[in-house]
Design a protein around this motif. Sequence first.
Motif, PDB file in Angstrom:
ATOM      1  N   GLU A 156       0.808  -1.214   0.000  1.00 34.28           N
ATOM      2  CA  GLU A 156       0.000   0.000   0.000  1.00 34.28           C
ATOM      3  C   GLU A 156       0.842   1.266   0.000  1.00 34.28           C
ATOM      4  N   SER A 157       2.149   1.138   0.260  1.00 38.68           N
ATOM      5  CA  SER A 157       3.010   2.319   0.291  1.00 38.68           C
ATOM      6  C   SER A 157       4.443   1.894   0.009  1.00 38.68           C
ATOM      7  N   PRO A 158       5.303   2.846  -0.377  1.00 40.68           N
ATOM      8  CA  PRO A 158       6.718   2.507  -0.579  1.00 40.68           C
ATOM      9  C   PRO A 158       7.369   1.928   0.673  1.00 40.68           C
ATOM     10  N   ALA A 159       7.051   2.499   1.843  1.00 44.14           N
ATOM     11  CA  ALA A 159       7.655   1.998   3.082  1.00 44.14           C
ATOM     12  C   ALA A 159       7.245   0.559   3.350  1.00 44.14           C
ATOM     13  N   GLU A 160       5.969   0.249   3.103  1.00 45.45           N
ATOM     14  CA  GLU A 160       5.515  -1.122   3.304  1.00 45.45           C
ATOM     15  C   GLU A 160       6.187  -2.059   2.303  1.00 45.45           C
TER      16      GLU A 160
END
Length: 207
Positions: A156-160
């Motif tokens: 869902e996100s770059p960090a994830e």
Amino acid sequence: MTQWMVAVGPEQFQSERLYQHDQLEVPLPAVLPMAAGDPVALVAAGGAVAEPVVFGLARVVTPPYPVDRVPDDPDDADGAGLPAAMVVEYLLRAVDRPVPLVELAIPEAMEFEPGDPAVLGEPGYGRIVAALGPRPSPVTPKREWLVSLDLPIEAESPAEAVRIFWTYVRQLGPAELPAFVSPRGDETAMRPYVLGAEHEMDPEEDE
């Protein structure tokens, strides 16, 4: 100073092929003591290793200690009756080009038992040194390589995505994940490596 031939098992040999270690533990000989500075020829034998191979040269750097004890750590108590080990540090690695021991025709190797280090005479140790070739020069610049690991990640996100990436890397490791290697400046020469060896990719794996 005594020259030694010491064998490690297939699991440790595979670890040496997968990871860059400066030192490793080896078993103690049953009779004569090893001493710091003694040269050691490293052999892989047993299990999945079809025949014993010489994969490096090293020298002894520590006195013996129980294998589950941290050297020089007073808080790590000795265990009674535990087998002892020595720590050696690499002088020359040949894990990618090991030499079959049988090809060296070393008399001491005829009765060599993998679990018990053997004393090598000067001629036998000299044959191993010659077969493995010269040590790399510390002043010669090493070639630069680009090593990459590409994984399609749904997140869902770059960090994830980064967290999932490192989770996959930790769980699968070099035994299952191909790393792509190419000389710097020549990406067309990229090759996949798995378990420390070049790996032919199945076309379906690229999909």
